[in-house]
Design an enzyme around this catalytic site. Structure first.
Site, short mmCIF file in Angstrom:
data_model
loop_
_atom_site.label_atom_id
_atom_site.label_comp_id
_atom_site.label_asym_id
_atom_site.label_seq_id
_atom_site.Cartn_x
_atom_site.Cartn_y
_atom_site.Cartn_z
N SER A 199 1.07 -15.68 3.10
CA SER A 199 -0.21 -15.25 2.53
C SER A 199 -0.61 -16.20 1.41
O SER A 199 0.17 -16.44 0.48
CB SER A 199 -0.05 -13.83 1.98
N CYS A 324 3.32 6.44 -9.59
CA CYS A 324 2.55 7.59 -10.03
C CYS A 324 1.05 7.37 -9.85
O CYS A 324 0.33 8.29 -9.51
CB CYS A 324 2.83 7.90 -11.50
C1 LIG Z 1 1.84 -9.49 -0.68
C2 LIG Z 1 2.78 -9.25 0.43
C3 LIG Z 1 2.34 -8.92 1.72
C4 LIG Z 1 0.87 -8.69 2.03
O1 LIG Z 1 0.11 -9.85 1.96
P1 LIG Z 1 -1.49 -9.71 1.80
O2 LIG Z 1 -1.98 -11.11 1.97
O3 LIG Z 1 -1.74 -9.18 0.44
O4 LIG Z 1 -1.95 -8.82 2.89
C5 LIG Z 1 3.26 -8.76 2.72
N1 LIG Z 1 4.58 -8.91 2.47
C6 LIG Z 1 5.05 -9.23 1.27
C7 LIG Z 1 6.50 -9.41 1.07
C8 LIG Z 1 4.17 -9.41 0.20
O5 LIG Z 1 4.65 -9.69 -1.01
#
Ligand SMILES: *Cc1c(COP(=O)(O)O)cnc(C)c1O
Length: 395
Positions: A199, A324
């Site tokens: 990502s 929370c």
């Molecule tokens: C942030 C994250 C995701 C999701 O990625 P996005 O681009 O925010 O959808 C998936 N897996 C892990 C381990 C992450 O840290």
């Protein structure tokens, strides 16, 4: 002083990434599917980005598919492997208890459809045991999905060993490498990874763009139907600017990885060193197998949420495993998977630092956190009971 110490949640967009995307937001806005050269320029940018990202992961460019982020890539990887398996009568999926919800919730959905899911324990150190994975593998196992580095505690899994085992057993191996990409070396060939999610916003590209690596031979299932973009596997006009930024950011992170790690480690060690002096505190997860920048600790007798608000007042952005705010009183599934008791897991703090942080900022954190913990303990009825011996210390 403003200190951003939540890089596992998201990162700032680097100048390199911004510079790479601007041309496609201003003059070069053509649609990559258009046949005229103005559109083909954008198509070329996509291909260049594919080559760059593939190089960073030691993958083939044709095996990189652009997505809207890590969640979509995880969803598509898991659903695809499940559908492929089901066609051969294989309906057993293996993963771990502390995956990101993008993985866990996709698995639960498949479970409702009739797949069987085994979630491996990650033990107190936050590391999967290879023997336990091997014992869980069955004739009808269609997928093994294990994350590279955990987003809450930062522990790193034995990915190359898991990959070798899966290859030997001919089981597709998916790896959620969202927290590792740009921060640790990844080699999909040497590590025998079949599917891998990254990502952009976790390594200084903008939010809303990611990539799925799917080795040749792994047929992807479409999650989004429409045009023939991404070799027919992911419809929708491509986020050209975001993709160009992601490629530039990943390349920059990979080129400067050693240098960044050398900068981050002393800061992380200083955090551990100072915050460990707080009585009845505990570091979560093994430090031996760890991404450079993530620190996760529990402080007994306090609520993580209250700690975050007071840290915010001191200009510090951090995160906690307790949930929370999301309307649930359950602490993080990650901390519980380590066997940490509920009461203790509620007092957790995650600080995730990066190469943009400075030692001065770390000094601000190590001055502030102990004061905040003391203050909150002073008002906590639970701490009072612990102090009076009416309740047993758990850490
Ligand atoms: C942030 C994250 C995701 C999701 O990625 P996005 O681009 O925010 O959808 C998936 N897996 C892990 C381990 C992450 O840290």
């Amino acid at each position: 002083m403003f200190v951003y110490a939540d890089n596992a949640a998201t990162t700032c967009v680097s100048k390199t990434a911004l510079d790479a995307m601007l041309p496609f937001l201003t003059t070069g806005y053509g649609n990559p599917s258009s046949l005229y050269s103005f559109g083909q320029k954008a198509q070329e940018a996509l291909q260049e980005a594919r080559v760059t990202i593939a190089r960073c992961l030691n993958a083939e460019p044709r095996d990189i598919y652009f997505t809207s982020g890590g969640s979509e890539a995880d969803n598509q990887a898991i659903v695809s492997a499940a559908r492929l398996g089901a066609r051969k009568g294989k309906k057993h999926l293996i993963s771990t208890k502390f995956e990101h919800h993008a993985v866990l919730h996709t698995l639960s959905r498949l479970e409702k459809e009739g797949f069987e899911v085994t979630l491996l324990d990650v033990h107190e150190d936050g590391v999967v045991r290879l023997e336990e994975l091997e014992a869980a593998i069955r004739e009808d196992t269609a997928l093994v999905s294990v994350m590279f580095a955990n987003n809450e505690i930062g522990t790193v899994q034995p990915i190359a060993e898991i990959g070798a085992l899966c290859r030997e057993k001919k089981i597709p191996f998916h790896c959620d490498a969202v927290q590792a990409a740009g921060h640790m070396p990844i080699d999909v060939k040497a590590m025998n990874i079949d599917l891998l999610a990254i990502s952009g916003h976790k390594f200084h590209a903008p939010k809303g763009v990611g990539a799925l690596y799917a080795r040749k031979g792994i047929v992807l299932t479409n999650l989004i139907e429409g045009g023939a973009q991404e070799r027919g596997k992911r419809a929708g006009t491509e986020n050209v600017a975001g993709i160009a930024a992601m490629a530039a950011a990943l390349q920059e992170s990979c080129e400067h990885m050693e240098e960044n790690t050398a900068k981050i480690l002393p800061m992380r060690d200083r955090l551990f060193e100072e915050l460990s002096k707080i009585p009845h505190s505990k570091i979560n997860g093994s430090l031996e197998h760890h991404v450079p920048g993530t620190v996760n600790m529990c402080f007994e007798g306090i609520e993580g949420e209250s700690m975050l608000l007071l840290l915010d007042d001191a200009g510090i952005c951090a995160s906690s495993g307790s949930a929370c705010t999301s309307g649930s009183l359950d602490p993080s599934h990650v901390l519980l998977s380590l066997g940490i008791p509920h009461e203790v897991a509620h007092g957790s703090l995650r600080l995730s630092i990066g190469e943009y942080n400075t030692m001065e900022e770390i000094e601000h954190i190590v001055k502030t956190v102990p004061a905040v913990v003391n203050y909150l303990r002073g008002m906590s009825p639970v701490w009072d009971e612990l102090e009076k011996g009416q309740r047993k210390h758990l850490i």
